[in-house]
Design a protein around this motif. Structure first.
Motif, PDB file in Angstrom:
ATOM      1  N   ILE A  65       0.846  -1.200   0.000  1.00 56.26           N
ATOM      2  CA  ILE A  65       0.000   0.000   0.000  1.00 56.26           C
ATOM      3  C   ILE A  65       0.881   1.249   0.000  1.00 56.26           C
ATOM      4  CG2 ILE A  65      -1.643   1.358   1.363  1.00 56.26           C
ATOM      5  CD1 ILE A  65      -2.814  -1.311   2.342  1.00 56.26           C
ATOM      6  N   ALA A  66       1.998   1.193   0.742  1.00 56.10           N
ATOM      7  CA  ALA A  66       2.935   2.328   0.793  1.00 56.10           C
ATOM      8  C   ALA A  66       3.523   2.603  -0.585  1.00 56.10           C
ATOM      9  CB  ALA A  66       4.053   2.043   1.797  1.00 56.10           C
ATOM     10  N   VAL A  67       3.769   1.552  -1.367  1.00 59.88           N
ATOM     11  CA  VAL A  67       4.267   1.725  -2.743  1.00 59.88           C
ATOM     12  C   VAL A  67       3.238   2.487  -3.566  1.00 59.88           C
ATOM     13  CG1 VAL A  67       4.844   0.546  -4.894  1.00 59.88           C
ATOM     14  CG2 VAL A  67       5.724  -0.331  -2.735  1.00 59.88           C
ATOM     15  N   ALA A  68       1.964   2.069  -3.464  1.00 61.74           N
ATOM     16  CA  ALA A  68       0.886   2.724  -4.215  1.00 61.74           C
ATOM     17  C   ALA A  68       0.735   4.187  -3.786  1.00 61.74           C
ATOM     18  CB  ALA A  68      -0.428   1.977  -4.000  1.00 61.74           C
ATOM     19  N   SER A  70       3.026   6.075  -2.480  1.00 66.94           N
ATOM     20  CA  SER A  70       4.229   6.805  -2.904  1.00 66.94           C
ATOM     21  C   SER A  70       4.108   7.237  -4.358  1.00 66.94           C
ATOM     22  CB  SER A  70       5.472   5.928  -2.723  1.00 66.94           C
ATOM     23  OG  SER A  70       5.635   5.558  -1.368  1.00 66.94           O
ATOM     24  N   VAL A  71       3.575   6.338  -5.201  1.00 72.94           N
ATOM     25  CA  VAL A  71       3.356   6.672  -6.608  1.00 72.94           C
ATOM     26  C   VAL A  71       2.339   7.807  -6.722  1.00 72.94           C
ATOM     27  CG1 VAL A  71       2.445   5.820  -8.809  1.00 72.94           C
ATOM     28  CG2 VAL A  71       3.933   4.357  -7.427  1.00 72.94           C
ATOM     29  N   ILE A  72       1.271   7.753  -5.917  1.00 69.09           N
ATOM     30  CA  ILE A  72       0.252   8.808  -5.915  1.00 69.09           C
ATOM     31  C   ILE A  72       0.873  10.138  -5.516  1.00 69.09           C
ATOM     32  CG2 ILE A  72      -1.794   9.659  -4.694  1.00 69.09           C
ATOM     33  CD1 ILE A  72      -2.747   6.732  -4.536  1.00 69.09           C
ATOM     34  N   SER A  73       1.704  10.114  -4.481  1.00 62.86           N
ATOM     35  CA  SER A  73       2.350  11.337  -3.993  1.00 62.86           C
ATOM     36  C   SER A  73       3.259  11.954  -5.056  1.00 62.86           C
ATOM     37  CB  SER A  73       3.157  11.027  -2.731  1.00 62.86           C
ATOM     38  OG  SER A  73       3.860  12.169  -2.284  1.00 62.86           O
ATOM     39  N   MET A  74       4.072  11.109  -5.702  1.00 64.46           N
ATOM     40  CA  MET A  74       4.978  11.592  -6.748  1.00 64.46           C
ATOM     41  C   MET A  74       4.199  12.143  -7.941  1.00 64.46           C
ATOM     42  SD  MET A  74       8.269  11.103  -5.987  1.00 64.46           S
ATOM     43  CE  MET A  74       9.355  10.097  -4.985  1.00 64.46           C
ATOM     44  N   ALA A  75       3.111  11.460  -8.312  1.00 59.29           N
ATOM     45  CA  ALA A  75       2.287  11.923  -9.431  1.00 59.29           C
ATOM     46  C   ALA A  75       1.672  13.279  -9.109  1.00 59.29           C
ATOM     47  CB  ALA A  75       1.183  10.902  -9.719  1.00 59.29           C
ATOM     48  N   ALA A  76       1.202  13.445  -7.875  1.00 58.14           N
ATOM     49  CA  ALA A  76       0.628  14.721  -7.445  1.00 58.14           C
ATOM     50  C   ALA A  76       1.681  15.825  -7.501  1.00 58.14           C
ATOM     51  CB  ALA A  76       0.069  14.591  -6.027  1.00 58.14           C
ATOM     52  N   ALA A  77       2.913  15.496  -7.096  1.00 58.99           N
ATOM     53  CA  ALA A  77       4.009  16.469  -7.113  1.00 58.99           C
ATOM     54  C   ALA A  77       4.333  16.908  -8.536  1.00 58.99           C
ATOM     55  CB  ALA A  77       5.246  15.874  -6.447  1.00 58.99           C
ATOM     56  N   PHE A 122      10.472   0.850   7.720  1.00 57.38           N
ATOM     57  CA  PHE A 122      10.116  -0.286   6.868  1.00 57.38           C
ATOM     58  C   PHE A 122       9.206   0.173   5.732  1.00 57.38           C
ATOM     59  CE2 PHE A 122       7.246  -3.795   5.791  1.00 57.38           C
ATOM     60  CZ  PHE A 122       8.134  -4.827   5.527  1.00 57.38           C
ATOM     61  N   TYR A 123       8.179   0.958   6.044  1.00 53.26           N
ATOM     62  CA  TYR A 123       7.261   1.453   5.018  1.00 53.26           C
ATOM     63  C   TYR A 123       7.907   2.544   4.162  1.00 53.26           C
ATOM     64  CZ  TYR A 123       3.631  -1.022   7.645  1.00 53.26           C
ATOM     65  OH  TYR A 123       2.881  -1.990   8.262  1.00 53.26           O
ATOM     66  N   LEU A 124       8.843   3.283   4.766  1.00 51.61           N
ATOM     67  CA  LEU A 124       9.515   4.356   4.019  1.00 51.61           C
ATOM     68  C   LEU A 124      10.344   3.808   2.866  1.00 51.61           C
ATOM     69  CD1 LEU A 124      10.184   7.418   3.841  1.00 51.61           C
ATOM     70  CD2 LEU A 124      12.144   6.960   5.334  1.00 51.61           C
ATOM     71  N   THR A 125      10.806   2.569   2.991  1.00 49.18           N
ATOM     72  CA  THR A 125      11.594   1.975   1.913  1.00 49.18           C
ATOM     73  C   THR A 125      10.807   1.963   0.599  1.00 49.18           C
ATOM     74  OG1 THR A 125      10.862  -0.280   2.473  1.00 49.18           O
ATOM     75  CG2 THR A 125      12.910   0.511   3.483  1.00 49.18           C
ATOM     76  N   ALA A 126       9.483   1.883   0.696  1.00 47.52           N
ATOM     77  CA  ALA A 126       8.633   1.920  -0.500  1.00 47.52           C
ATOM     78  C   ALA A 126       8.777   3.268  -1.199  1.00 47.52           C
ATOM     79  CB  ALA A 126       7.172   1.679  -0.125  1.00 47.52           C
ATOM     80  N   VAL A 246       1.243   3.886   7.952  1.00 48.99           N
ATOM     81  CA  VAL A 246       1.529   3.880   6.516  1.00 48.99           C
ATOM     82  C   VAL A 246       1.255   5.257   5.925  1.00 48.99           C
ATOM     83  CG1 VAL A 246       0.972   2.846   4.282  1.00 48.99           C
ATOM     84  CG2 VAL A 246       0.960   1.429   6.339  1.00 48.99           C
ATOM     85  N   LYS A 247       0.091   5.817   6.258  1.00 47.36           N
ATOM     86  CA  LYS A 247      -0.275   7.144   5.750  1.00 47.36           C
ATOM     87  C   LYS A 247       0.710   8.201   6.237  1.00 47.36           C
ATOM     88  CE  LYS A 247      -5.293   6.294   5.729  1.00 47.36           C
ATOM     89  NZ  LYS A 247      -6.584   6.694   6.345  1.00 47.36           N
TER      90      LYS A 247
END
Length: 302
Positions: A65-68, A70-77, A122-126, A246-247
């Protein structure tokens, strides 16, 4: 308050770096070696150590979920940087780069560790993995203006991505490294926060920070990077009923200042490296005020 305390500690470590540079304890040449040590050795070790936990399907689910997220966050950026930063010029790629790519490794790891502990790292690695893949593909394309398939191969060869793959395999296969080796790795991992922040302080000391703080354009970039991006990230991912750690980890990573990689890329691709250093310095200093505020609001949402 936890974030505020952690930010104060990091600010004092950054000040230590400034003093070390001003007193000539650390030279300009040594800064590159110090940064390389953190990026190439210490950060990957932190990632591997974070995966040395007992296998749990809940952790695995949270990681995916953290990977997903992270992708959302980068796309928003990426979207926000193109909407709010349009003034054309040779510095535009640097400004957008600074908004999209946060200092999730240098500042993110010690911050998340201080706030959420080993589970947060651990989740930050995503986030760090998504960052490395994008920065060596999309990031290089922004700076260079062209794309080649070998960029993807290079992205997968970065130490952080390799460490993530190794750590993940150890986690999935339920393999624990021998105690002596684990303790050695843990000692090296503990170096991350002081070394990273001292390196940041040395970099800041090399800029005319007072002059930089008078540049209005830097505040516009900082607003997008430090406020809009994490706010958009929080607004989107808080719609999902997912564990708060995670959030919070993803929001905190997105709220970090501009990545030090921006300065390295500016040198590599012959952009204005001085301006890149100013972006790094100003966003880092302003994040001391914005990070606690962002996390305070995010905590209420999550």
């Amino acid at each position: 308050m936890i974030v505020l305390k952690q930010v104060i500690i990091m600010a004092l470590l950054i000040l230590t770096g400034v003093i070390c540079y001003k007193s000539k304890v650390i030279s300009k040449e040594a800064t590159k070696s110090l940064s390389s040590l953190v990026l190439m050795v210490v950060n990957p070790i932190v990632i591997i150590v974070s995966y040395q936990v007992v296998f749990d399907s809940k952790l695995l689910k949270g990681l995916l979920i953290a990977v997903a997220f992270s992708v959302i966050s980068m796309a928003a950026a990426i979207v926000l940087s193109h909407i709010f930063l349009r003034k054309k010029g040779e510095c535009l790629p640097l400004e957008r780069f600074s908004c999209i790519y946060s200092n999730c490794g240098f500042m993110g790891i010690p911050l998340v560790k201080g706030v959420y502990g080993a589970e947060g790292v651990f989740y930050l690695t995503a986030f760090v993995t998504v960052f490395n893949i994008l920065v060596w593909t999309h990031g290089v394309f922004m700076m260079k203006g062209s794309f080649k398939p070998k960029m993807i191969v290079r992205a997968m060869k970065t130490p952080a991505v390799i460490a993530t793959v190794v750590g993940f395999l150890l986690f999935i296969l339920k393999i624990s490294v021998p105690e002596t080796i684990f303790k050695t790795l843990s000692f090296l991992a503990d170096m991350n926060t002081p070394l990273a922040m001292i390196a940041a302080g040395v970099t800041i000391a090399q800029t005319n920070i007072l002059k930089s703080l008078k540049n209005i354009r830097l505040y516009q970039v900082s607003f997008v990077s430090l406020i809009l991006v994490p706010a958009a990230t929080a607004a989107i991912i808080c719609l999902f009923p997912v564990e708060s750690v995670v959030k919070g980890t993803v929001i905190l990573a997105s709220a970090c200042p501009a990545a030090a990689t921006g300065t390295l890329f500016a040198i590599k691709f012959k952009k204005d490296s001085f301006y890149a250093s100013e972006l790094f310095a100003v966003t880092t200093l302003l994040s001391i005020a914005t990070l606690p505020v962002i996390m305070s609001v995010a905590q209420k949402l999550i």
